[in-house]
Motif scaffolding. Structure first.
Motif, PDB file in Angstrom:
ATOM      1  N   THR A   1       0.832  -1.198   0.000  1.00 53.83           N
ATOM      2  CA  THR A   1       0.000   0.000   0.000  1.00 53.83           C
ATOM      3  C   THR A   1       0.865   1.245   0.000  1.00 53.83           C
ATOM      4  O   THR A   1       1.867   1.320   0.712  1.00 53.83           O
ATOM      5  N   ILE A   2       0.483   2.233  -0.817  1.00 44.35           N
ATOM      6  CA  ILE A   2       1.124   3.544  -0.759  1.00 44.35           C
ATOM      7  C   ILE A   2       0.047   4.561  -0.421  1.00 44.35           C
ATOM      8  O   ILE A   2      -1.105   4.443  -0.839  1.00 44.35           O
ATOM      9  N   THR A   3       0.433   5.545   0.355  1.00 40.05           N
ATOM     10  CA  THR A   3      -0.483   6.579   0.793  1.00 40.05           C
ATOM     11  C   THR A   3       0.023   7.930   0.310  1.00 40.05           C
ATOM     12  O   THR A   3       1.176   8.286   0.558  1.00 40.05           O
ATOM     13  N   ARG A   4      -0.834   8.662  -0.370  1.00 40.66           N
ATOM     14  CA  ARG A   4      -0.462   9.982  -0.881  1.00 40.66           C
ATOM     15  C   ARG A   4      -0.673  11.007   0.224  1.00 40.66           C
ATOM     16  O   ARG A   4      -1.759  11.144   0.761  1.00 40.66           O
ATOM     17  N   VAL A   5       0.389  11.752   0.559  1.00 35.27           N
ATOM     18  CA  VAL A   5       0.300  12.728   1.629  1.00 35.27           C
ATOM     19  C   VAL A   5      -0.382  13.992   1.122  1.00 35.27           C
ATOM     20  O   VAL A   5      -0.535  14.217  -0.077  1.00 35.27           O
ATOM     21  N   ALA A   6      -0.797  14.836   2.067  1.00 35.33           N
ATOM     22  CA  ALA A   6      -1.650  15.979   1.743  1.00 35.33           C
ATOM     23  C   ALA A   6      -1.018  16.947   0.750  1.00 35.33           C
ATOM     24  O   ALA A   6      -1.696  17.491  -0.116  1.00 35.33           O
ATOM     25  N   ASP A   7       0.290  17.211   0.878  1.00 40.70           N
ATOM     26  CA  ASP A   7       0.910  18.206   0.002  1.00 40.70           C
ATOM     27  C   ASP A   7       1.650  17.567  -1.168  1.00 40.70           C
ATOM     28  O   ASP A   7       2.575  18.143  -1.719  1.00 40.70           O
ATOM     29  N   ALA A   8       1.210  16.366  -1.546  1.00 35.82           N
ATOM     30  CA  ALA A   8       1.919  15.636  -2.594  1.00 35.82           C
ATOM     31  C   ALA A   8       1.768  16.292  -3.952  1.00 35.82           C
ATOM     32  O   ALA A   8       0.708  16.786  -4.312  1.00 35.82           O
ATOM     33  N   SER A   9       2.829  16.267  -4.695  1.00 33.79           N
ATOM     34  CA  SER A   9       2.823  16.691  -6.082  1.00 33.79           C
ATOM     35  C   SER A   9       2.350  15.524  -6.943  1.00 33.79           C
ATOM     36  O   SER A   9       2.560  14.370  -6.593  1.00 33.79           O
ATOM     37  N   PRO A  10       1.727  15.799  -8.088  1.00 37.25           N
ATOM     38  CA  PRO A  10       1.360  14.692  -8.968  1.00 37.25           C
ATOM     39  C   PRO A  10       2.563  14.050  -9.647  1.00 37.25           C
ATOM     40  O   PRO A  10       2.454  12.943 -10.166  1.00 37.25           O
ATOM     41  N   ARG A  11       3.704  14.734  -9.642  1.00 43.28           N
ATOM     42  CA  ARG A  11       4.891  14.148 -10.259  1.00 43.28           C
ATOM     43  C   ARG A  11       5.286  12.886  -9.518  1.00 43.28           C
ATOM     44  O   ARG A  11       5.499  12.883  -8.319  1.00 43.28           O
ATOM     45  N   GLY A  12       5.357  11.796 -10.221  1.00 38.85           N
ATOM     46  CA  GLY A  12       5.791  10.558  -9.605  1.00 38.85           C
ATOM     47  C   GLY A  12       4.690   9.732  -9.000  1.00 38.85           C
ATOM     48  O   GLY A  12       4.933   8.597  -8.583  1.00 38.85           O
TER      49      GLY A  12
END
Length: 318
Positions: free
Chosen positions: A184-195
């Motif tokens: 599982t990967i979790t996208r953090v709140a300030d994540a960029s869409p890059r990557g």
């Protein structure tokens, strides 16, 4: 801190065994046809070992180099504008930077320089690291949203990184979590869409590792590689055993020793001799094609996300 290309956390790790689990011909070690559970290999690609990337079926779902560069530049534009709106104009991000391709096949880390650096990975790019190191504390707080107000201006939620992420993901809903077979990967709140999509693809590839490792065509080419190494005086059952030999771990502080460089050089020569990388990529590609066919709706959503983010970046850069 530069805008996070991979602003995600691996909640569950998996053994990275791509180096030992990859392709071979169409026959099993005993000469019989592969099991029906083994997807057919359509072709054996030509692999240029002097480069650090090769395209495989899953790669078409992530932004290509041109789109990644557009995203990187658009992020810089939004972040710099956000900082200026907060009354901060020092140390801006480079709005003309180019996104650099990163190694995407395990073995490619070593091929170009094995005869000089053994099994050491290429040195990471220093541009973003040096930018991070030079960023003042105030700027880092504004980027990450660690303060609510600056010079009378309200700091956006999750800072200027968050502002950039929201701008570039407008009209899309990237999943906050992506899971596949226990990873599982979790996208953090300030994540960029890059990557982000690259991270999803990475998880998918890790879940395919076990299947690929047990593929009869891979077992065959690994056995051929091991036989070649034995002829050169090295006794390793798999390429991973050679690359992770405990003796090499002791070399980190004192540099690479002659034994490691000699082993890595022999390793690469044997991989070329038996067509190891070509077969690895061929079998990996076969499993990726089957995964794509079995997850059509999910993969179409990846394409929609990619295209929406590309459009948003182009709008920013107009």
């Amino acid at each position: 801190m530069t805008v996070k290309k991979i602003a995600l956390f691996l909640a569950v790790s998996a053994a990275f065994m791509a180096g030992c689990s990859d392709p071979a011909a169409h026959e099993r070690p005993d000469g019989r046809a592969p099991s029906r559970s083994e997807p057919p290999v359509r072709s054996i690609p030509a692999v240029q070992t002097g480069q650090l990337q090769i395209s495989r079926p899953l790669d078409r779902y992530a932004p290509d180099g041109t789109t990644d560069t557009q995203l990187k530049r658009a992020e810089a534009v939004v972040v710099n504008r956000c900082l200026r709106d907060l009354g901060y104009a020092r140390h801006p991000l480079d709005e003309h930077a180019t996104a650099e391709a990163e190694p995407n096949v395990y073995e490619f880390y070593w091929f170009p320089r094995a005869d000089r650096t053994g099994y050491s990975a290429p040195a990471p790019a220093t541009e973003e690291t040096s930018w991070d190191a030079a960023a003042p504390r105030t700027e880092k707080d504004l980027l990450a949203g660690q303060v609510a107000v600056h010079q009378g201006h309200k700091v956006p939620k999750d800072g200027c990184y968050g502002e950039a992420g929201r701008t570039l993901t407008k009209d899309s809903r990237p999943p906050s979590r992506f899971s596949e077979q226990g990873i599982t990967i979790t996208r953090v709140a300030d994540a960029s869409p890059r990557g982000v999509i690259e991270s999803y693809v990475s998880v998918i590839r890790q879940t395919l590792v076990v299947q690929i490792q047990h593929d009869s065509r891979i077992k065959r080419v690994v056995a051929q590689w091991s036989s070649c190494m034995r002829a050169k005086g090295y006794r390793y059952s798999t390429p991973v055993q050679a690359a992770t030999d405990k003796r090499w771990q002791k070399n980190n502080s004192k540099g690479r020793n002659k034994a490691e460089i000699a082993t890595a050089t022999a390793d690469m020569a044997c991989k070329k001799h038996v067509g190891y990388l070509e077969r690895v990529v061929a079998v990996e590609s076969a499993y990726e094609v089957r995964y794509i066919d079995q997850h059509g709706e999910q993969m179409e959503e990846f394409l929609r996300l990619r295209d929406t983010w590309k459009h948003n970046a182009q709008q920013v850069l107009r």
